[in-house]
Design a protein around this motif. Sequence first.
Motif, PDB file in Angstrom:
ATOM      1  N   UNK A 142      49.418  68.189  27.333  1.00  0.00           N
ATOM      2  CA  UNK A 142      48.450  69.056  26.662  1.00  0.00           C
ATOM      3  C   UNK A 142      47.359  68.247  25.962  1.00  0.00           C
ATOM      4  N   UNK A 143      47.750  67.175  25.273  1.00  0.00           N
ATOM      5  CA  UNK A 143      46.761  66.353  24.560  1.00  0.00           C
ATOM      6  C   UNK A 143      45.822  65.669  25.555  1.00  0.00           C
ATOM      7  N   UNK A 144      46.370  65.144  26.647  1.00  0.00           N
ATOM      8  CA  UNK A 144      45.526  64.497  27.657  1.00  0.00           C
ATOM      9  C   UNK A 144      44.550  65.491  28.287  1.00  0.00           C
ATOM     10  N   UNK A 145      44.995  66.729  28.492  1.00  0.00           N
ATOM     11  CA  UNK A 145      44.120  67.750  29.072  1.00  0.00           C
ATOM     12  C   UNK A 145      43.077  68.227  28.069  1.00  0.00           C
ATOM     13  N   UNK A 146      43.483  68.366  26.802  1.00  0.00           N
ATOM     14  CA  UNK A 146      42.548  68.821  25.777  1.00  0.00           C
ATOM     15  C   UNK A 146      41.365  67.875  25.616  1.00  0.00           C
ATOM     16  N   UNK A 147      41.599  66.591  25.834  1.00  0.00           N
ATOM     17  CA  UNK A 147      40.475  65.651  25.780  1.00  0.00           C
ATOM     18  C   UNK A 147      39.428  66.021  26.826  1.00  0.00           C
ATOM     19  N   UNK A 148      39.874  66.327  28.050  1.00  0.00           N
ATOM     20  CA  UNK A 148      38.925  66.693  29.128  1.00  0.00           C
ATOM     21  C   UNK A 148      38.285  68.045  28.868  1.00  0.00           C
ATOM     22  N   UNK A 360      45.571  73.375  17.465  1.00  0.00           N
ATOM     23  CA  UNK A 360      45.507  71.985  17.918  1.00  0.00           C
ATOM     24  C   UNK A 360      46.323  71.070  17.006  1.00  0.00           C
ATOM     25  N   UNK A 361      46.337  71.369  15.712  1.00  0.00           N
ATOM     26  CA  UNK A 361      47.102  70.564  14.766  1.00  0.00           C
ATOM     27  C   UNK A 361      48.594  70.664  15.053  1.00  0.00           C
ATOM     28  N   UNK A 362      49.048  71.867  15.423  1.00  0.00           N
ATOM     29  CA  UNK A 362      50.447  72.067  15.776  1.00  0.00           C
ATOM     30  C   UNK A 362      50.814  71.237  17.004  1.00  0.00           C
ATOM     31  N   UNK A 363      49.901  71.209  17.966  1.00  0.00           N
ATOM     32  CA  UNK A 363      50.121  70.411  19.168  1.00  0.00           C
ATOM     33  C   UNK A 363      50.203  68.921  18.833  1.00  0.00           C
ATOM     34  N   UNK A 364      49.302  68.449  17.972  1.00  0.00           N
ATOM     35  CA  UNK A 364      49.321  67.032  17.588  1.00  0.00           C
ATOM     36  C   UNK A 364      50.618  66.682  16.863  1.00  0.00           C
ATOM     37  N   UNK A 365      51.148  67.609  16.060  1.00  0.00           N
ATOM     38  CA  UNK A 365      52.426  67.366  15.384  1.00  0.00           C
ATOM     39  C   UNK A 365      53.549  67.156  16.375  1.00  0.00           C
ATOM     40  N   UNK A 366      53.601  67.986  17.434  1.00  0.00           N
ATOM     41  CA  UNK A 366      54.627  67.820  18.473  1.00  0.00           C
ATOM     42  C   UNK A 366      54.404  66.521  19.245  1.00  0.00           C
ATOM     43  N   UNK A 367      53.136  66.205  19.505  1.00  0.00           N
ATOM     44  CA  UNK A 367      52.815  64.963  20.223  1.00  0.00           C
ATOM     45  C   UNK A 367      53.290  63.748  19.428  1.00  0.00           C
ATOM     46  N   UNK A 368      53.009  63.730  18.129  1.00  0.00           N
ATOM     47  CA  UNK A 368      53.358  62.563  17.298  1.00  0.00           C
ATOM     48  C   UNK A 368      54.861  62.352  17.232  1.00  0.00           C
ATOM     49  N   UNK A 369      55.635  63.447  17.263  1.00  0.00           N
ATOM     50  CA  UNK A 369      57.097  63.325  17.177  1.00  0.00           C
ATOM     51  C   UNK A 369      57.670  62.507  18.322  1.00  0.00           C
ATOM     52  N   UNK A 370      57.161  62.744  19.535  1.00  0.00           N
ATOM     53  CA  UNK A 370      57.725  62.011  20.676  1.00  0.00           C
ATOM     54  C   UNK A 370      56.969  60.708  20.949  1.00  0.00           C
ATOM     55  N   UNK A 371      55.714  60.654  20.544  1.00  0.00           N
ATOM     56  CA  UNK A 371      54.928  59.436  20.804  1.00  0.00           C
ATOM     57  C   UNK A 371      55.375  58.279  19.922  1.00  0.00           C
ATOM     58  N   UNK A 372      55.747  58.561  18.666  1.00  0.00           N
ATOM     59  CA  UNK A 372      56.134  57.463  17.769  1.00  0.00           C
ATOM     60  C   UNK A 372      57.447  56.823  18.215  1.00  0.00           C
TER      61      UNK A 372
END
Length: 428
Positions: A142-148, A360-372
């Motif tokens: 989702x984050x990679x797609x949102x950039x585009x 979008x903030x909710x999405x970033x929170x989920x992204x950060x959980x697995x990315x870290x």
Amino acid sequence: MQFPIRRFSNLAVPRALLVDLEPRVVNKLTHQGPYRNLFNEENVFIAQDGGGAGNNWASGFRQGEQHHEKVLDMIDRESDNSDSLEGFVMCHSIAGGTGSGMGSYLLEALNDHFPKKLIQTYSVFPNWSQNQSDVVVQPYNSVLTLKRLTLNADAVVVLDNTALNRIAVDRLKIESPTVDQLNSLVATIMAASTTTLRYPGYMNNELEGLLASLIPTPRCHFLMTGYTPLTMADYSTSAVNGSPGVTYHTTAHSASVRKTTVLDVMRRLCQPDNIMVSANTRKPSSCYISILNIIQGNDVEPTQIHKALQRMRERQTIKFIPWGPASIQVALARKSPFLASRNKVSGFMLANHTSMAELFDRLLGQYDKIRKRNAFLDNYRREPMFRDNLDEFDSARETVQCLVDEYRACERKDYVDYDYTSSLEEKG
């Protein structure tokens, strides 16, 4: 645009291109169902290996690059047959592999190939609940797609699966909504949003005019929708002579709505229960950037619209940005002559709202959980884009964070002095 053209003995054939990396969904549409004879077979692309992208954005992006020429040839053929090409409409999901990865590649390719044409997307956002999430790596995709979507699309109509499920359960009283039932809601939204283009009047009869007033600044182009009264056609199949899917029966689910005057319809459009994005539009700090209401009805008079707007203005029920005009735009449209409707008046809202930042903030929170934890990255590292490093993840996250910051800046009076480039440098 995807609107029908007339070919072959006055038969209307959609200009739509159906593109997928695995055959199951497209075959269901083109070989079964009530619309199986509708689409042009030349406009169907399915990857030969049919393996799909495995819910991997990087795989979808790579395969999009591999099939670049064939898909763009199909797009060129249809665009050359257009009398006056205005833009493109893309429907996709941002959480899986094909819709996100190949969709991202096509967005970049369209932007490069047709730099002066509009690109609008209908983007399906995933379920945010961990118990209902379809794909464990959906935050990455989702984050990679949102950039585009931020950099390459001119307008994005957000279709939030969480909100669609809530509406189906709470408003339409469907205990376990199926994919087809949720798609029926999406189809209603898409049809309503293009009403003034398909049945043109004196206003909003071009895509550019429709979007220009909704998107005052280039990056804040993510739009939420609302619709009332809600109804949903439920299709079921029965077998005839041993062949499934030959006969289609329809039943209807509808929300209990007693009054459908213009004023009631316009009031309900701004109620959170009818908005198809899971964001809090009643938060004290959030506000509308712009609103377009499309009122459908064959007997609606302009005086009814003016009276409804005046009543809503007097009650000050809607909060707008402090640095721009506080007005609801209204377009009148006739109902389709091909579909029966139980309601004399129905309404559709297309709105730009600062509460998109919450989504979008909710999405970033989920992204950060697995990315870290660097979790679930092995399949991405196998692809050329991530073989050497994971910088693209960091770049995409930075772009989405800047989008969140800008939407929140829209709530302040000094937004006109907001500097996106300096914000980007600070993040870097």
